[in-house]
Motif scaffolding. Structure first.
Motif, PDB file in Angstrom:
ATOM      1  N   LYS A   4       0.864  -1.183   0.000  1.00 20.27           N
ATOM      2  CA  LYS A   4       0.000   0.000   0.000  1.00 20.27           C
ATOM      3  C   LYS A   4       0.894   1.224   0.000  1.00 20.27           C
ATOM      4  N   TRP A   5       0.374   2.328  -0.516  1.00 17.26           N
ATOM      5  CA  TRP A   5       1.198   3.552  -0.583  1.00 17.26           C
ATOM      6  C   TRP A   5       0.397   4.758  -0.128  1.00 17.26           C
ATOM      7  N   GLN A   6       0.909   5.468   0.858  1.00 20.29           N
ATOM      8  CA  GLN A   6       0.356   6.781   1.221  1.00 20.29           C
ATOM      9  C   GLN A   6       1.303   7.811   0.621  1.00 20.29           C
ATOM     10  N   GLN A   7       0.813   8.533  -0.403  1.00 23.36           N
ATOM     11  CA  GLN A   7       1.695   9.478  -1.076  1.00 23.36           C
ATOM     12  C   GLN A   7       1.696  10.810  -0.324  1.00 23.36           C
ATOM     13  N   ARG A   8       2.662  10.963   0.565  1.00 25.85           N
ATOM     14  CA  ARG A   8       2.744  12.192   1.358  1.00 25.85           C
ATOM     15  C   ARG A   8       4.068  12.266   2.089  1.00 25.85           C
ATOM     16  N   MET A   9       4.364  13.473   2.655  1.00 24.04           N
ATOM     17  CA  MET A   9       5.540  13.658   3.500  1.00 24.04           C
ATOM     18  C   MET A   9       5.152  13.323   4.934  1.00 24.04           C
ATOM     19  N   VAL A  10       6.007  12.605   5.633  1.00 22.80           N
ATOM     20  CA  VAL A  10       5.788  12.347   7.061  1.00 22.80           C
ATOM     21  C   VAL A  10       6.351  13.534   7.845  1.00 22.80           C
ATOM     22  N   GLN A  11       5.667  13.911   8.936  1.00 18.91           N
ATOM     23  CA  GLN A  11       6.144  15.030   9.766  1.00 18.91           C
ATOM     24  C   GLN A  11       6.791  14.492  11.044  1.00 18.91           C
ATOM     25  N   GLU A  12       7.721  15.263  11.604  1.00 16.74           N
ATOM     26  CA  GLU A  12       8.296  14.889  12.901  1.00 16.74           C
ATOM     27  C   GLU A  12       7.170  14.779  13.912  1.00 16.74           C
ATOM     28  N   GLY A  13       7.282  13.863  14.842  1.00 14.82           N
ATOM     29  CA  GLY A  13       6.268  13.733  15.900  1.00 14.82           C
ATOM     30  C   GLY A  13       5.182  12.725  15.575  1.00 14.82           C
ATOM     31  N   GLU A  14       5.158  12.209  14.338  1.00 11.11           N
ATOM     32  CA  GLU A  14       4.124  11.216  14.016  1.00 11.11           C
ATOM     33  C   GLU A  14       4.433   9.891  14.711  1.00 11.11           C
ATOM     34  N   GLN A  15       3.357   9.122  14.945  1.00  7.34           N
ATOM     35  CA  GLN A  15       3.526   7.792  15.529  1.00  7.34           C
ATOM     36  C   GLN A  15       2.801   6.776  14.655  1.00  7.34           C
ATOM     37  N   ASP A  63       1.300   2.743  13.827  1.00  2.47           N
ATOM     38  CA  ASP A  63       0.775   1.538  14.435  1.00  2.47           C
ATOM     39  C   ASP A  63       1.152   0.342  13.573  1.00  2.47           C
ATOM     40  N   SER A  64       2.214  -0.348  13.906  1.00  9.93           N
ATOM     41  CA  SER A  64       2.621  -1.529  13.121  1.00  9.93           C
ATOM     42  C   SER A  64       3.563  -2.360  13.973  1.00  9.93           C
ATOM     43  N   SER A  65       3.711  -3.631  13.606  1.00  9.21           N
ATOM     44  CA  SER A  65       4.664  -4.475  14.349  1.00  9.21           C
ATOM     45  C   SER A  65       6.090  -4.021  14.071  1.00  9.21           C
ATOM     46  N   ILE A  66       6.312  -3.664  12.803  1.00  4.14           N
ATOM     47  CA  ILE A  66       7.667  -3.310  12.378  1.00  4.14           C
ATOM     48  C   ILE A  66       7.645  -1.936  11.715  1.00  4.14           C
ATOM     49  N   LEU A  67       8.635  -1.122  12.033  1.00  2.00           N
ATOM     50  CA  LEU A  67       8.720   0.226  11.462  1.00  2.00           C
ATOM     51  C   LEU A  67      10.093   0.393  10.804  1.00  2.00           C
ATOM     52  N   LEU A  68      10.081   0.746   9.521  1.00  2.00           N
ATOM     53  CA  LEU A  68      11.341   0.950   8.803  1.00  2.00           C
ATOM     54  C   LEU A  68      11.489   2.440   8.495  1.00  2.00           C
ATOM     55  N   LEU A  69      12.530   3.053   9.035  1.00  3.45           N
ATOM     56  CA  LEU A  69      12.740   4.492   8.826  1.00  3.45           C
ATOM     57  C   LEU A  69      13.853   4.655   7.795  1.00  3.45           C
ATOM     58  N   MET A  70      13.469   5.045   6.570  1.00  6.39           N
ATOM     59  CA  MET A  70      14.428   4.957   5.467  1.00  6.39           C
ATOM     60  C   MET A  70      14.512   6.226   4.625  1.00  6.39           C
ATOM     61  N   THR A  71      14.256   7.384   5.267  1.00  2.00           N
ATOM     62  CA  THR A  71      14.466   8.617   4.513  1.00  2.00           C
ATOM     63  C   THR A  71      15.957   8.966   4.592  1.00  2.00           C
ATOM     64  N   GLU A  72      16.370   9.904   3.747  1.00  2.00           N
ATOM     65  CA  GLU A  72      17.769  10.332   3.775  1.00  2.00           C
ATOM     66  C   GLU A  72      17.978  11.383   4.874  1.00  2.00           C
ATOM     67  N   LYS A  73      16.885  11.759   5.572  1.00  4.14           N
ATOM     68  CA  LYS A  73      16.973  12.808   6.600  1.00  4.14           C
ATOM     69  C   LYS A  73      17.196  12.188   7.977  1.00  4.14           C
ATOM     70  N   GLU A  74      18.446  12.254   8.424  1.00  2.00           N
ATOM     71  CA  GLU A  74      18.790  11.575   9.678  1.00  2.00           C
ATOM     72  C   GLU A  74      17.984  12.085  10.856  1.00  2.00           C
ATOM     73  N   GLU A  75      17.778  13.417  10.908  1.00  2.00           N
ATOM     74  CA  GLU A  75      17.054  13.989  12.061  1.00  2.00           C
ATOM     75  C   GLU A  75      15.613  13.515  12.099  1.00  2.00           C
ATOM     76  N   LEU A  76      14.984  13.459  10.936  1.00  2.00           N
ATOM     77  CA  LEU A  76      13.595  12.982  10.863  1.00  2.00           C
ATOM     78  C   LEU A  76      13.526  11.519  11.327  1.00  2.00           C
ATOM     79  N   ASN A  77      14.440  10.697  10.800  1.00  2.00           N
ATOM     80  CA  ASN A  77      14.459   9.281  11.201  1.00  2.00           C
ATOM     81  C   ASN A  77      14.614   9.155  12.722  1.00  2.00           C
ATOM     82  N   GLN A  78      15.529   9.959  13.280  1.00  2.00           N
ATOM     83  CA  GLN A  78      15.773   9.896  14.733  1.00  2.00           C
ATOM     84  C   GLN A  78      14.533  10.308  15.509  1.00  2.00           C
ATOM     85  N   SER A  79      13.863  11.379  15.046  1.00  2.00           N
ATOM     86  CA  SER A  79      12.706  11.874  15.786  1.00  2.00           C
ATOM     87  C   SER A  79      11.559  10.859  15.722  1.00  2.00           C
TER      88      SER A  79
END
Ligand SMILES: C[C@@]1(CC(=O)O)C2=NC(=C\c3[nH]c(c(CCC(=O)O)c3CC(=O)O)Cc3[nH]c(c(CC(=O)O)c3CCC(=O)O)/C=C3\N/C(=C\2)[C@@H](CCC(=O)O)[C@]3(C)CC(=O)O)/[C@H]1CCC(=O)O
Ligand SMILES: NC(=O)c1ccc[n+]([C@@H]2O[C@H](COP(=O)([O-])OP(=O)(O)OC[C@H]3O[C@@H](n4cnc5c(N)ncnc54)[C@H](O)[C@@H]3O)[C@@H](O)[C@H]2O)c1
Length: 203
Positions: free
Chosen positions: A58-69, A71-87
């Motif tokens: 499935k695809w949600q075509q949008r930008m993710v914002q800092e602070g989002e949470q 709901d999934s068993s597994i979360l893959l953070l794969m943007t090139e933005k290190e700060e966003l991934n960390q947050s």
């Protein structure tokens, strides 16, 4: 410390943030293994686009914002933005397994180099020392695997199931399992007939 585990990912929910080349490489095997993948990114790498068009993710075509949470068993953070991934990592749910593409230390799991031949799986990791070395070693190992591996394992799989289902003592089962796995036995041309005779004899 990390230990290798072969993990059943079928039907597990995976949310992946970021849809670039690296995301494509990591998502491909998860999709082949039938994980329930939702990808969130403004655009998709061509390989991910094909998966989406074939209805495999499935695809949600949008930008993710800092602070989002999520709901999934597994979360893959794969943007090139290190700060966003960390947050996003900071907001993870307590039981969520998280992978961060640019933070091997924090990631709950790694992606090893994988060599598959029939029912054999070899996973290689250099603990991040050199993924290129892992890839090269995988190619070398592939050349050295006996050509019969796939056939042998297909035979042994069936034979083992028959032995375990047969009315024999635990000791007899163990002896048979050892015998059919020897090189001598496996190279016999009539191994199937021999095996059936051994099974009847043992009863
Ligand atoms: C095995 C494989 C599986 C896969 O990706 O599916 C894999 N990387 C592969 C290839 C590859 N990766 C990179 C290059 C470019 C050359 C180079 O930089 O070396 C190439 C070569 C290529 O693309 O051909 C760059 C790179 N990789 C990582 C970082 C970040 C860092 O080191 O922190 C950077 C620098 C990023 C930057 O430039 O910033 C990190 C990781 N890569 C891992 C796995 C994990 C450790 C596995 C291990 O140690 O064995 C780990 C820790 C991720 C994890 O899982 O947590 C796959 C081979 C597929 C195959 O087998 O065919
Ligand atoms: N772990 C590894 O094996 C490995 C290997 C090579 C590189 N890397 C690292 O992985 C990172 C990603 O590499 P890449 O080549 O895929 O980069 P890329 O730029 O091709 O892809 C980044 C993706 O993130 C998406 N994105 C950016 N901001 C977003 C947001 N707010 N919400 C949702 N999606 C967003 C982009 O649209 C794009 O799809 C790099 O930082 C690189 O250092 C890791």
């Amino acid at each position: 410390m990390r230990i290798p585990i072969l993990f059943e990912i079928k039907n597990k929910t995976v949310i992946a943030v970021g849809g670039g080349a690296i995301a494509a490489r990591k998502i491909m095997p998860l999709s082949e293994a039938h994980a329930e993948i939702t990808l969130i990114a403004p655009e998709l790498h061509p390989d991910l686009q094909s998966l989406y068009e074939n209805g495999e993710i499935k695809w949600q075509q949008r930008m993710v914002q800092e602070g989002e949470q999520f709901d999934s068993s597994i979360l893959l953070l794969m943007t090139e933005k290190e700060e966003l991934n960390q947050s996003l990592y900071e907001n993870k749910r307590p039981e969520q397994l998280v992978y961060i593409v640019n933070d091997a230390q924090k990631s709950d799991f790694h992606f090893p180099a994988v060599l598959k031949k029939g029912q054999l799986t070899i996973a290689l990791s250099t603990n991040g020392a050199s993924p290129i070395y892992a890839k090269r070693l995988k190619k070398q190992l592939e050349k050295h695997l006996p050509v019969e591996v796939e056939e042998d394992l297909a035979f042994l799989d069936q034979a083992r199931k028959s032995i375990l289902a047969y009315p024999l003592t635990a000791k007899q089962k163990k002896q048979l399992l050892q015998r059919i796995t020897t090189e001598d036995f496996l190279r016999r041309e009539n191994r199937q007939q021999l095996f059936e005779a051994m099974l009847e004899e043992a009863e």
